[in-house]
Design a protein around this motif. Structure first.
Motif, PDB file in Angstrom:
ATOM      1  N   GLU A  32       0.804  -1.327   0.118  1.00 25.17           N
ATOM      2  CA  GLU A  32       0.012  -0.062   0.109  1.00 25.17           C
ATOM      3  C   GLU A  32       0.951   1.252  -0.028  1.00 25.17           C
ATOM      4  O   GLU A  32       1.929   1.374   1.020  1.00 25.17           O
ATOM      5  CB  GLU A  32      -0.864  -0.063   1.346  1.00 25.17           C
ATOM      6  N   ARG A  33       0.647   2.091  -1.040  1.00 25.33           N
ATOM      7  CA  ARG A  33       1.740   3.285  -1.043  1.00 25.33           C
ATOM      8  C   ARG A  33       0.659   4.331  -0.340  1.00 25.33           C
ATOM      9  O   ARG A  33       0.059   5.458  -0.783  1.00 25.33           O
ATOM     10  CB  ARG A  33       1.752   3.573  -2.416  1.00 25.33           C
ATOM     11  N   TYR A  34       0.741   4.427   1.049  1.00 30.96           N
ATOM     12  CA  TYR A  34      -0.312   5.013   1.724  1.00 30.96           C
ATOM     13  C   TYR A  34       0.049   6.646   1.709  1.00 30.96           C
ATOM     14  O   TYR A  34      -0.837   7.126   1.754  1.00 30.96           O
ATOM     15  CB  TYR A  34       0.059   4.573   3.311  1.00 30.96           C
ATOM     16  N   TRP A  35       1.158   6.970   1.413  1.00 30.27           N
ATOM     17  CA  TRP A  35       1.579   8.429   1.069  1.00 30.27           C
ATOM     18  C   TRP A  35       0.837   9.125   0.040  1.00 30.27           C
ATOM     19  O   TRP A  35       0.769  10.348  -0.060  1.00 30.27           O
ATOM     20  CB  TRP A  35       3.167   8.694   1.104  1.00 30.27           C
ATOM     21  N   GLU A  36       0.343   8.126  -0.965  1.00 26.78           N
ATOM     22  CA  GLU A  36      -0.584   8.641  -1.906  1.00 26.78           C
ATOM     23  C   GLU A  36      -1.915   9.031  -1.462  1.00 26.78           C
ATOM     24  O   GLU A  36      -2.536   9.391  -2.297  1.00 26.78           O
ATOM     25  CB  GLU A  36      -0.394   7.604  -3.343  1.00 26.78           C
ATOM     26  N   GLN A  37      -2.375   8.731  -0.418  1.00 32.46           N
ATOM     27  CA  GLN A  37      -3.595   8.899   0.138  1.00 32.46           C
ATOM     28  C   GLN A  37      -4.723   8.401  -1.009  1.00 32.46           C
ATOM     29  O   GLN A  37      -5.820   9.203  -0.986  1.00 32.46           O
ATOM     30  CB  GLN A  37      -3.859  10.381   0.556  1.00 32.46           C
ATOM     31  N   ASP A  38      -4.596   7.192  -1.465  1.00 30.83           N
ATOM     32  CA  ASP A  38      -5.624   6.751  -2.318  1.00 30.83           C
ATOM     33  C   ASP A  38      -7.030   6.701  -1.553  1.00 30.83           C
ATOM     34  O   ASP A  38      -7.078   6.316  -0.289  1.00 30.83           O
ATOM     35  CB  ASP A  38      -5.370   5.448  -2.889  1.00 30.83           C
ATOM     36  N   PRO A  39      -8.272   7.225  -2.113  1.00 34.11           N
ATOM     37  CA  PRO A  39      -9.346   7.260  -1.425  1.00 34.11           C
ATOM     38  C   PRO A  39      -9.888   6.046  -0.892  1.00 34.11           C
ATOM     39  O   PRO A  39     -10.593   6.021   0.348  1.00 34.11           O
ATOM     40  CB  PRO A  39     -10.544   7.856  -2.340  1.00 34.11           C
ATOM     41  N   ASP A  40      -9.623   5.060  -1.627  1.00 31.60           N
ATOM     42  CA  ASP A  40     -10.213   3.484  -1.111  1.00 31.60           C
ATOM     43  C   ASP A  40      -9.343   3.377   0.141  1.00 31.60           C
ATOM     44  O   ASP A  40      -9.784   2.614   1.036  1.00 31.60           O
ATOM     45  CB  ASP A  40      -9.868   2.501  -2.184  1.00 31.60           C
ATOM     46  N   PHE A  41      -8.223   3.469   0.217  1.00 36.82           N
ATOM     47  CA  PHE A  41      -7.242   3.222   1.410  1.00 36.82           C
ATOM     48  C   PHE A  41      -7.526   3.959   2.492  1.00 36.82           C
ATOM     49  O   PHE A  41      -7.838   3.665   3.492  1.00 36.82           O
ATOM     50  CB  PHE A  41      -5.842   3.398   1.218  1.00 36.82           C
ATOM     51  N   LEU A  42      -7.971   5.353   2.398  1.00 35.37           N
ATOM     52  CA  LEU A  42      -8.475   6.244   3.499  1.00 35.37           C
ATOM     53  C   LEU A  42      -9.779   5.713   3.925  1.00 35.37           C
ATOM     54  O   LEU A  42     -10.134   5.876   5.100  1.00 35.37           O
ATOM     55  CB  LEU A  42      -8.552   7.822   2.984  1.00 35.37           C
ATOM     56  N   ARG A  43     -10.817   5.087   3.017  1.00 34.23           N
ATOM     57  CA  ARG A  43     -11.754   4.524   3.737  1.00 34.23           C
ATOM     58  C   ARG A  43     -11.746   3.601   4.640  1.00 34.23           C
ATOM     59  O   ARG A  43     -12.117   3.320   5.621  1.00 34.23           O
ATOM     60  CB  ARG A  43     -12.799   4.072   2.600  1.00 34.23           C
ATOM     61  N   ARG A  44     -10.455   2.734   4.293  1.00 37.85           N
ATOM     62  CA  ARG A  44     -10.224   1.431   5.146  1.00 37.85           C
ATOM     63  C   ARG A  44      -9.549   1.937   6.306  1.00 37.85           C
ATOM     64  O   ARG A  44      -9.673   1.464   7.390  1.00 37.85           O
ATOM     65  CB  ARG A  44      -9.209   0.357   4.538  1.00 37.85           C
ATOM     66  N   ASN A  45      -8.664   3.029   6.374  1.00 36.64           N
ATOM     67  CA  ASN A  45      -8.054   3.652   7.790  1.00 36.64           C
ATOM     68  C   ASN A  45      -7.959   5.247   7.529  1.00 36.64           C
ATOM     69  O   ASN A  45      -7.134   5.603   6.715  1.00 36.64           O
ATOM     70  CB  ASN A  45      -6.738   3.084   7.849  1.00 36.64           C
ATOM     71  N   PRO A  46      -8.970   5.847   8.100  1.00 32.69           N
ATOM     72  CA  PRO A  46      -8.838   7.106   7.843  1.00 32.69           C
ATOM     73  C   PRO A  46      -7.571   7.993   8.714  1.00 32.69           C
ATOM     74  O   PRO A  46      -7.067   9.130   8.391  1.00 32.69           O
ATOM     75  CB  PRO A  46     -10.022   7.807   8.947  1.00 32.69           C
ATOM     76  N   ALA A  47      -6.868   7.059   9.386  1.00 30.27           N
ATOM     77  CA  ALA A  47      -5.404   7.514   9.949  1.00 30.27           C
ATOM     78  C   ALA A  47      -4.380   7.578   8.978  1.00 30.27           C
ATOM     79  O   ALA A  47      -3.149   8.074   9.009  1.00 30.27           O
ATOM     80  CB  ALA A  47      -5.051   6.734  11.197  1.00 30.27           C
ATOM     81  N   ALA A  48      -4.675   6.909   7.580  1.00 27.29           N
ATOM     82  CA  ALA A  48      -3.776   6.747   6.570  1.00 27.29           C
ATOM     83  C   ALA A  48      -2.479   6.413   6.887  1.00 27.29           C
ATOM     84  O   ALA A  48      -1.453   6.863   6.394  1.00 27.29           O
ATOM     85  CB  ALA A  48      -3.515   8.255   5.960  1.00 27.29           C
ATOM     86  N   LYS A  49      -2.473   5.144   7.727  1.00 29.17           N
ATOM     87  CA  LYS A  49      -1.283   4.540   7.911  1.00 29.17           C
ATOM     88  C   LYS A  49      -1.538   3.054   7.647  1.00 29.17           C
ATOM     89  O   LYS A  49      -2.525   2.548   7.815  1.00 29.17           O
ATOM     90  CB  LYS A  49      -0.810   4.649   9.683  1.00 29.17           C
ATOM     91  N   VAL A  50      -0.226   2.273   7.441  1.00 21.48           N
ATOM     92  CA  VAL A  50      -0.263   1.121   7.369  1.00 21.48           C
ATOM     93  C   VAL A  50       0.327   0.701   8.842  1.00 21.48           C
ATOM     94  O   VAL A  50       1.031   1.423   9.440  1.00 21.48           O
ATOM     95  CB  VAL A  50       0.583   0.405   6.202  1.00 21.48           C
ATOM     96  N   PRO A  51       0.055  -0.655   9.137  1.00 25.40           N
ATOM     97  CA  PRO A  51      -0.851  -1.685   8.629  1.00 25.40           C
ATOM     98  C   PRO A  51      -2.250  -1.487   8.936  1.00 25.40           C
ATOM     99  O   PRO A  51      -2.567  -0.991   9.764  1.00 25.40           O
ATOM    100  CB  PRO A  51      -0.274  -3.017   9.123  1.00 25.40           C
ATOM    101  N   VAL A  52      -2.910  -2.193   7.825  1.00 24.12           N
ATOM    102  CA  VAL A  52      -4.411  -2.332   8.121  1.00 24.12           C
ATOM    103  C   VAL A  52      -4.726  -3.714   7.729  1.00 24.12           C
ATOM    104  O   VAL A  52      -4.057  -4.312   6.603  1.00 24.12           O
ATOM    105  CB  VAL A  52      -5.052  -1.525   7.019  1.00 24.12           C
ATOM    106  N   LEU A  53      -5.194  -4.466   8.808  1.00 19.75           N
ATOM    107  CA  LEU A  53      -5.474  -5.938   8.716  1.00 19.75           C
ATOM    108  C   LEU A  53      -6.807  -6.301   8.198  1.00 19.75           C
ATOM    109  O   LEU A  53      -7.776  -5.590   9.074  1.00 19.75           O
ATOM    110  CB  LEU A  53      -5.037  -6.628  10.000  1.00 19.75           C
ATOM    111  N   LYS A  54      -7.219  -6.972   7.319  1.00 25.62           N
ATOM    112  CA  LYS A  54      -8.625  -7.356   7.227  1.00 25.62           C
ATOM    113  C   LYS A  54      -8.703  -8.823   7.708  1.00 25.62           C
ATOM    114  O   LYS A  54      -8.395  -9.593   7.159  1.00 25.62           O
ATOM    115  CB  LYS A  54      -9.208  -7.032   5.775  1.00 25.62           C
TER     116      LYS A  54
END
Lengths: 221, 221
Positions: A32-54
């Motif tokens: 996850e290229r979290y620094w690109e702040q992809d909207p899908d990723f921000l929905r998964r984690n509003p903190a915009a950090k990794v890790p995110v575990l499903k």
């Protein structure tokens, strides 16, 4: 199957990967290229950090909260000791590495040398690199002092504190920033943890533009 | 009696003070000028941070590890819910405030305006203050979004997540950096938590050179 959104050298992701592997929970890794702040990723984690575990229908962030949840939901093998005092010591050391070590060492070496280049923030600040290289010595000495009295970092059993420390050190080892000759007991501790099957995926990581040194995945380093 | 080495406006100390008071554990407060690195203090905590809690013959550091220990040793009244999922949400929010909120808001406002002066590091950096003032708005909106669905931040019962958030916000309120008019639900939540007996010691804090605004200890703010 569980899915982990991660960055290969992130110590916070590595500690989750290590604990999942120890508990034999299969996981699909998604970079996850979290620094690109992809909207899908921000929905998964509003903190915009990794890790995110499903996992189990849940989407979770914050690595330490994830580890506590995993320990409660998947208690075998136990990576937290019994007893409030022993558990305190594990959590104190997790805080030590994720806060103090992270601020003084990981962010000064790994983030300067690798993250800045990957995220396009520019060149390492040599003042920071120098400060990190100095600070890691004190931290290795502190680990040596602990390991002179204990089999594992937080006591006589292996715990998430060991995986937290190993997550930071393994990422720094990938860029040759750990002097394993500084302490025999620290090297022995890392050799023990590095040879665990749970470590294999970490040792196979390859970051484009940053080839690991030869000793990185050598169990006899 | 338990003893807490602390700094009055530190959110990490405040959250421990709040939880001790909720659990009716008497504590002697000792102000610690941790930035002077007094050798006695470093012996108590090699991480050179506050809070440090002496209790039951133990000396403990790392605020989150201390809170987990207190919950295990002094379970009444419970400040952690039952069930792994509910506990995860509490710990996620503790991470949110102690990491993300701390980095984006507390360190940019409180540390710039107050800590820099007290520790002799100079004047506030207006770029940081501006960034913190902007970021707190998003955080208050996030809290409002949570509180639209829940009685308390992490769910339907009051937990250490509420005290963690209140510890940060109360320190910022001391320097008038919280706009309570931004959200009715956030203001109601803070009014509820502020009126608890456990909050009294926090509302009585006085930092020389930084008199609190009149609304700070007003329960009807």
């Amino acid at each position: 199957m569980a899915r982990l959104y991660h960055v290969p050298l992130s110590p916070f992701c590595r500690k989750v990967r290590l604990v999942l592997a120890e508990k034999k929970i299969e996981v699909e890794l998604v970079e996850e290229r979290y620094w690109e702040q992809d909207p899908d990723f921000l929905r998964r984690n509003p903190a915009a950090k990794v890790p995110v575990l499903k996992i189990d229908g849940k989407t979770m962030a914050e690595s330490s909260a994830i580890l506590e949840w995993l320990e409660e939901k998947y208690p075998e093998p136990a990576l937290m000791p019994k007893g409030a005092d022993a558990r305190y010591e594990v959590r104190r050391l997790m805080g030590w590495f994720d806060d103090k070590f992270h601020t003084e060492v990981t962010s000064k070496l790994l983030y300067e040398r690798v993250n800045k280049k990957i995220t396009g923030e520019g060149f390492p600040d040599s003042k920071n690199v120098k400060a990190g290289a100095k600070a890691i010595k004190y931290h290795l000495d502190y680990m040596a002092w602990l390991l002179d009295h204990r089999r594992w970092l937080a006591g006589d059993v292996m715990t998430v504190a060991d995986f937290t420390a190993a997550a930071h050190l393994s990422a720094l080892d990938y860029i040759s920033d750990v002097d394993w000759n500084r302490s025999e007991v620290v090297k022995d501790w890392y050799a023990k943890i590095k040879s665990r099957p749970a470590f294999r995926s970490i040792l196979a990581d390859q970051v484009p533009g940053f080839p690991p040194p030869r000793h990185y995945n050598d169990l006899d380093f």
